[in-house]
Scaffold this motif. Sequence first.
Motif, PDB file in Angstrom:
ATOM      1  N   GLU A  85      99.696  40.231  13.937  1.00  0.00           N
ATOM      2  CA  GLU A  85      99.110  41.445  13.649  1.00  0.00           C
ATOM      3  C   GLU A  85      97.952  41.785  12.207  1.00  0.00           C
ATOM      4  N   LEU A  86      97.256  42.576  12.287  1.00  0.00           N
ATOM      5  CA  LEU A  86      96.246  42.701  11.064  1.00  0.00           C
ATOM      6  C   LEU A  86      95.999  43.980  10.999  1.00  0.00           C
ATOM      7  N   ARG A  87      96.025  44.424   9.472  1.00  0.00           N
ATOM      8  CA  ARG A  87      95.798  45.892   9.349  1.00  0.00           C
ATOM      9  C   ARG A  87      94.893  45.931   8.116  1.00  0.00           C
ATOM     10  N   TYR A  88      93.974  46.902   8.013  1.00  0.00           N
ATOM     11  CA  TYR A  88      93.164  47.150   6.879  1.00  0.00           C
ATOM     12  C   TYR A  88      93.014  48.620   6.596  1.00  0.00           C
ATOM     13  N   GLY A  89      93.090  48.975   5.365  1.00  0.00           N
ATOM     14  CA  GLY A  89      92.878  50.534   5.172  1.00  0.00           C
ATOM     15  C   GLY A  89      92.241  50.657   3.747  1.00  0.00           C
ATOM     16  N   LEU A  90      91.513  51.633   3.791  1.00  0.00           N
ATOM     17  CA  LEU A  90      90.462  52.097   2.475  1.00  0.00           C
ATOM     18  C   LEU A  90      90.853  53.778   2.391  1.00  0.00           C
ATOM     19  N   SER A  91      91.166  53.855   0.917  1.00  0.00           N
ATOM     20  CA  SER A  91      91.431  55.008   0.505  1.00  0.00           C
ATOM     21  C   SER A  91      90.532  55.376  -0.548  1.00  0.00           C
ATOM     22  N   ASP A  92      89.836  56.706  -0.584  1.00  0.00           N
ATOM     23  CA  ASP A  92      88.830  56.972  -1.563  1.00  0.00           C
ATOM     24  C   ASP A  92      89.440  58.425  -2.353  1.00  0.00           C
ATOM     25  N   PRO A  93      90.256  58.126  -3.175  1.00  0.00           N
ATOM     26  CA  PRO A  93      90.625  59.349  -4.352  1.00  0.00           C
ATOM     27  C   PRO A  93      89.396  59.868  -5.229  1.00  0.00           C
ATOM     28  N   SER A  94      89.490  61.048  -5.311  1.00  0.00           N
ATOM     29  CA  SER A  94      88.521  61.576  -6.037  1.00  0.00           C
ATOM     30  C   SER A  94      88.299  61.297  -7.580  1.00  0.00           C
ATOM     31  N   ASP A  95      89.406  60.663  -7.936  1.00  0.00           N
ATOM     32  CA  ASP A  95      89.549  60.647  -9.693  1.00  0.00           C
ATOM     33  C   ASP A  95      89.605  58.952  -9.856  1.00  0.00           C
ATOM     34  N   PHE A  96      89.422  58.170  -8.915  1.00  0.00           N
ATOM     35  CA  PHE A  96      89.516  56.619  -9.063  1.00  0.00           C
ATOM     36  C   PHE A  96      88.626  56.143  -7.895  1.00  0.00           C
ATOM     37  N   GLU A 147      92.506  53.750   8.408  1.00  0.00           N
ATOM     38  CA  GLU A 147      93.256  52.299   8.516  1.00  0.00           C
ATOM     39  C   GLU A 147      92.810  51.896   9.895  1.00  0.00           C
ATOM     40  N   PHE A 148      92.796  50.566   9.959  1.00  0.00           N
ATOM     41  CA  PHE A 148      92.707  49.818  11.391  1.00  0.00           C
ATOM     42  C   PHE A 148      93.584  49.022  11.668  1.00  0.00           C
ATOM     43  N   GLY A 149      94.175  49.098  12.861  1.00  0.00           N
ATOM     44  CA  GLY A 149      95.273  47.742  12.701  1.00  0.00           C
ATOM     45  C   GLY A 149      95.357  47.280  14.314  1.00  0.00           C
ATOM     46  N   LEU A 150      95.555  45.921  14.317  1.00  0.00           N
ATOM     47  CA  LEU A 150      95.373  45.200  15.575  1.00  0.00           C
ATOM     48  C   LEU A 150      96.886  44.625  15.910  1.00  0.00           C
TER      49      LEU A 150
END
Length: 730
Positions: free
Chosen positions: A378-389, A356-359
């Motif tokens: 404020e801005l925020r972006y996150g990326l999550s990579d689960p193994s089953d999806f 995640e990255f936030g400003l």
Amino acid sequence: MAIAGEAGAASKSSGEEAEAPGDGRPIVVTGRDLRGTVPTDVPPLVEIDEDQIAALAASTIGELLRLLSGEAGNAPLVLVNGKRIASLSSIDAFPPEAVRRIEILPEELALRFGFPGDRKVLNLILRERFGAVTTEGQLGAATEGGRGIYRGDLGYARVVSSRRWSLSGYLERRDSLDEAQRPIPRGEGRFRTLLSQSDRARIGASWAMESDAGVSFDLATTLDMRTTEGRTGSVGPPEDMRALKQSSRSRSLGLAASASGMLEEWSWFGRAALDHFADRNRFDRAEGVSVARETARDTTTLAEAELVLSGDLASLPAGAIYADIAMTAGHERTEGRSSIAGAAPLTAARSTLGAEFGLSLPLLGGELDPGVGSLVGELRYGLSDPSDFAALEGHSAGFTWRPARPVRLRALWSRDESAPGVSDLAAPLEVIPNVRVYDFVTGQTVDVERIEGGNPLLAPSLERRFAATLSITPLFVRDLRFEASYRRSRGSNAVGRVAIPSEEFAAAYPGRFLRDPAGRLLRIDTRPVNFYRHDRDSLAWSLNFSRTFLPPSMGDDTIDAVSRRFDRLRGGGALLLGISHTIALRDELQSFAHSPVIDYLDGSAGANPRHRVSADASYRRNGLGGTLDLQWESRSTVRDALQADGTRGTLRYPALARIGFKAFVDLGERFPPEPRYRWSEGLRVSIEIDNLFNARRTVRDASGATPRALLPAYLDPEGRAVRLRIRKLF
């Protein structure tokens, strides 16, 4: 900042600190003590001093945080001395006497600690030195009989400058409550419990320190064991009837560690945690006159780690751009097994990597001040990579505007994708017999089998949220605080359970409701599903007031080392008042794209109240104190409900007001501060009454009758309960 009446009271020295010479008169301190505070120019929404903390009469910091949920909101981010901790278990067993002051900070500061800006920040500022052994015993019961409560706590906590450690544990038993102890017509007496007997044992330990290099370490571990046992009916001939039993056993072990420090101008925080859960559920099932026992077991292991870097990225005319970068990794595995014939074992495992990255962007203020106050985006972006999806995204944007010193306006938009929980995918199959429900399809009360477990076909969900908050501190008078908020949530593919046998659910999920040829309900399948959409809107406002009372001036001859030990100025006290009102504007659920909309605020089964009011008052002075707590819900109605006689009409749930009361005395402040009364120091006796007026809902159908499954004794079996608590600090 003067201690007289101000929320942020100046500190008083602990009994283990050096005593300042003087004539014993109160010292008024101006300015702000920075030790333990969060390094920011953003002022706290409220500061709670030690006298106000004492007025709440909490036994642990964990209980104190629950009592402060009205001001701090649900699930605030908890800091200790301005820093994140490994887990809440590293501080929740400490006595509140170890806390000098509490700061409740606005949501935008959560960004500085790697969290989205949708939660307030609660900072516990501890004393420089503190040490105590804490013991407490509780004894209680329902006034109508049954449901005895027995609990004993023992703990040790110590704070020495930047080091702290604790060891704590408790044992608790709650007796069962059966139908023979409540006025239930045609009940099954001792063969059916309304509330199961429960036993719980918990031990925990924590340790924290800060090195000479400025690196902080925190370690916490807990072991929790719970068992329950109830009865769901009987089997056998009348002369030899046996109870059908239902029991559960749960064991959990948690370990969390964290470290934090500075890397040049950037702060860093690292955390690792390991949790293991093992559950076993057993159910007796009648097969003729014999009993068959079924067992379901599941184990879950969760490991996670995170690293957060934060600091000033660049400077703008309005101030510095603040950035945070968070990297996470986790692994979770759940295994579920059931003894039911044909039930295949379920296993789900997931490894996840995320970033995640936030400003935080100052837009107005500082050197760029057109006279309209400060504005921070404020801005925020996150990326999550689960193994089953597939990879899941989350992002948010918002702003905080302070047009004047007491006024704060904040808005936040967010969009988050999330994978279903691993336990929702692989929980073991359970068929629980003799569950009493009200069937909205036939208007009958029936005992059914309820199927629980996991659903490996669940898909990820999406939630879009908007929240706007207006805060005014102070409002008209000092120490009076006002806050109003609007919240909107739009959920797609939301994970939920089909738990109510309503006409809408029966039409959408016919295979989840098994009926006999006469239409009598036999079985409900409540395993989780994805709903097409779930929309909720709400409006809330709150008023809170707090005031500290100074003790009269006193000479050195009235205070000795005994009274200084636990740092209570005799004659002082505090008053805290609060009221909040939440209005549900929308609460709709749709199972599929073309299925009917279930409106929980406008007549659908499972109706929710539109209005909820919470009010509380706490007062303490000269060692005597008390609290009052009110929880009120407005009435709700299920329209066009099928009655038992085959006609249709309304099903009315009346408004309900529950009042809780607590009275307590700190005996150490009631006796003269002399060595012969040393036994009374740190000794508190309190009486607590839940549901003071024994209020219960009486649901009525169109004929004025109450359906059997909705009798007051089923909706609230315990009713009014009284507890005696005796607590001693050594």
